[in-house]
Write an enzyme that holds these catalytic residues in place. Sequence first.
Site, mmCIF file in Angstrom:
data_model
loop_
_atom_site.group_PDB
_atom_site.id
_atom_site.type_symbol
_atom_site.label_atom_id
_atom_site.label_comp_id
_atom_site.label_asym_id
_atom_site.label_seq_id
_atom_site.Cartn_x
_atom_site.Cartn_y
_atom_site.Cartn_z
ATOM 1 N N HIS A 6 0.564 -1.203 0.122
ATOM 2 C CA HIS A 6 -0.119 0.111 0.077
ATOM 3 C C HIS A 6 0.771 1.115 -0.138
ATOM 4 O O HIS A 6 1.214 1.786 1.153
ATOM 5 C CB HIS A 6 -1.281 0.075 1.808
ATOM 6 C CG HIS A 6 -2.013 0.829 1.750
ATOM 7 N ND1 HIS A 6 -3.791 0.711 2.005
ATOM 8 C CD2 HIS A 6 -2.339 2.365 1.109
ATOM 9 C CE1 HIS A 6 -3.721 2.036 1.831
ATOM 10 N NE2 HIS A 6 -3.417 2.776 0.589
ATOM 11 N N HIS B 241 1.091 5.028 -2.397
ATOM 12 C CA HIS B 241 1.430 5.522 -3.700
ATOM 13 C C HIS B 241 2.530 5.994 -4.132
ATOM 14 O O HIS B 241 3.211 6.987 -3.501
ATOM 15 C CB HIS B 241 -0.200 6.754 -3.439
ATOM 16 C CG HIS B 241 -1.333 5.881 -2.791
ATOM 17 N ND1 HIS B 241 -2.653 5.495 -3.318
ATOM 18 C CD2 HIS B 241 -1.843 5.613 -1.351
ATOM 19 C CE1 HIS B 241 -3.573 5.052 -2.613
ATOM 20 N NE2 HIS B 241 -3.065 5.160 -1.506
ATOM 21 N N HIS C 184 -9.710 0.611 -1.951
ATOM 22 C CA HIS C 184 -9.118 1.405 -0.366
ATOM 23 C C HIS C 184 -10.843 0.925 0.363
ATOM 24 O O HIS C 184 -11.851 1.326 -0.427
ATOM 25 C CB HIS C 184 -9.100 2.615 -0.378
ATOM 26 C CG HIS C 184 -7.289 3.261 -0.882
ATOM 27 N ND1 HIS C 184 -6.464 2.595 -1.706
ATOM 28 C CD2 HIS C 184 -6.486 4.373 -0.098
ATOM 29 C CE1 HIS C 184 -5.892 3.563 -1.654
ATOM 30 N NE2 HIS C 184 -5.224 3.681 -0.900
ATOM 31 N N GLU D 295 -11.574 3.354 5.339
ATOM 32 C CA GLU D 295 -10.533 4.092 6.593
ATOM 33 C C GLU D 295 -11.173 5.264 6.693
ATOM 34 O O GLU D 295 -11.001 4.937 8.570
ATOM 35 C CB GLU D 295 -9.059 4.583 4.702
ATOM 36 C CG GLU D 295 -8.725 5.581 5.734
ATOM 37 C CD GLU D 295 -7.887 6.145 4.538
ATOM 38 O OE1 GLU D 295 -8.390 6.590 3.231
ATOM 39 O OE2 GLU D 295 -6.842 7.536 4.596
ATOM 40 N N ASP E 129 1.671 4.085 2.829
ATOM 41 C CA ASP E 129 0.598 4.672 1.878
ATOM 42 C C ASP E 129 1.397 6.406 1.494
ATOM 43 O O ASP E 129 1.415 5.892 0.017
ATOM 44 C CB ASP E 129 -0.683 5.633 3.371
ATOM 45 C CG ASP E 129 -1.714 5.691 2.662
ATOM 46 O OD1 ASP E 129 -1.817 5.205 1.562
ATOM 47 O OD2 ASP E 129 -2.846 6.761 3.288
ATOM 48 N N ASP E 130 1.697 7.354 1.924
ATOM 49 C CA ASP E 130 1.471 8.016 1.617
ATOM 50 C C ASP E 130 3.209 8.553 2.058
ATOM 51 O O ASP E 130 2.955 9.530 2.970
ATOM 52 C CB ASP E 130 1.279 8.959 1.090
ATOM 53 C CG ASP E 130 0.184 9.046 0.534
ATOM 54 O OD1 ASP E 130 -0.245 8.880 -1.102
ATOM 55 O OD2 ASP E 130 -0.784 8.260 0.526
HETATM 56 N N1 HPA Z 1 -6.801 7.402 1.075
HETATM 57 C C1 HPA Z 1 -7.389 7.464 -0.388
HETATM 58 N N2 HPA Z 1 -6.133 8.207 -1.602
HETATM 59 C C2 HPA Z 1 -5.605 8.278 -1.296
HETATM 60 C C3 HPA Z 1 -4.748 8.191 -0.056
HETATM 61 C C4 HPA Z 1 -5.497 7.667 1.068
HETATM 62 O O1 HPA Z 1 -4.653 6.952 2.174
HETATM 63 N N3 HPA Z 1 -3.246 8.312 -0.520
HETATM 64 C C5 HPA Z 1 -3.234 8.541 -1.678
HETATM 65 N N4 HPA Z 1 -4.572 8.658 -2.589
HETATM 66 ZN ZN ZN Z 2 -3.935 4.552 0.190
#
Ligand code: HPA
Ligand code: ZN
Length: 336
Positions: free
Chosen positions: A14, A16, A194, A197, A275-276
Amino acid sequence: MDAFLRGLPKAELHLHIEGTLEPELAFELAERNGVRLRFATVEELRAAYDFSDLQSFLDLYYEGASVLRTERDFYELTLAYLRRVAADGVRRAEIFFDPQTHTQRGVAFTTVLDGLSRALDDGEAELGISCGLILCFLRDLPAEAALATLEEALPHADRLLGVGLDSAEVGNPPERFAAVFERARAAGLRAVAHAGEEGPPDYIRQALDLLGVERIDHGVRATDDPELLARLVRERVPLTVCPLSNVRLKVFDRLEDHNLPQLLAAGAAVSINSDDPAYFGGYVGENYVATQRALGLSAHDMVRIARSSLEATFTSAAQRQALLAELDAYVAAHDG
Ligand code: HPA
Ligand code: ZN
């Protein structure tokens, strides 16, 4: 413990790629491409990384992505990520990218894909990390736009592992994308999404039943619905959890409050991911270290999490077995 966690052979599932854009590289690319950012300095940009929820992050994330224009930009971004996580024990990376973020700005789909794929080839050769790409659809755009993106991608399906679904979750339920995912799966692509969340547990159910996904990205809201959680455990659906992201986006107030122990206790197949990482304060190694410390997880728990990451990879059975054997050998070498 920290060195043990960083060295653990693991998969990142996971991630991006646009979320690995560090402020320094963002300014370098802005200058190279003649793109203006709203921020004067790296420090000013970094200071803006104070998010209240998913949307407040996405606004900055999409702005940051506007500096990515050429094949070389995507190449450099991706190779920098792979070099960074080679030191975190990552042996396999299944990387998300958001083509619509770029094609909307006039960057060709093939420019993005060519840069990413060339970096994965070079990264595999240089670092020995096995890699794949997952194309994510932006769920806050219409399903028709996702379908058009898929049609553009299908001639290049040999360079993709699968499709995913990201961006603003609440109010954009998986069900809207059922036909898109059906078409992708019919073309032999794997599917993830996703869900859970910020959105409700029912979005997780929709992702499984209407999109046919094999993994759920995040999925932490499953603990609000015991019946769903029992199903995720029974069907061994992997959850790609991102603890530092969840704290930065206020899904949990503090890392100490994260429900990962509850998911583990229920028997869920959780992995830890970043994630990021450029925006959320840590790559996958930091996520392992900080989560273990904050939640007091045992070495046994952490090995189980790394094992779940490898088991959930979209690789051949032979490659998965080789990765798991690497993990077993690492644990045996560090025992006692
Ligand atoms: N959630 C949804 N979209 C996203 C995320 C995330 O954590 N990171 C990059 N795009
Ligand atoms: Zn994500």
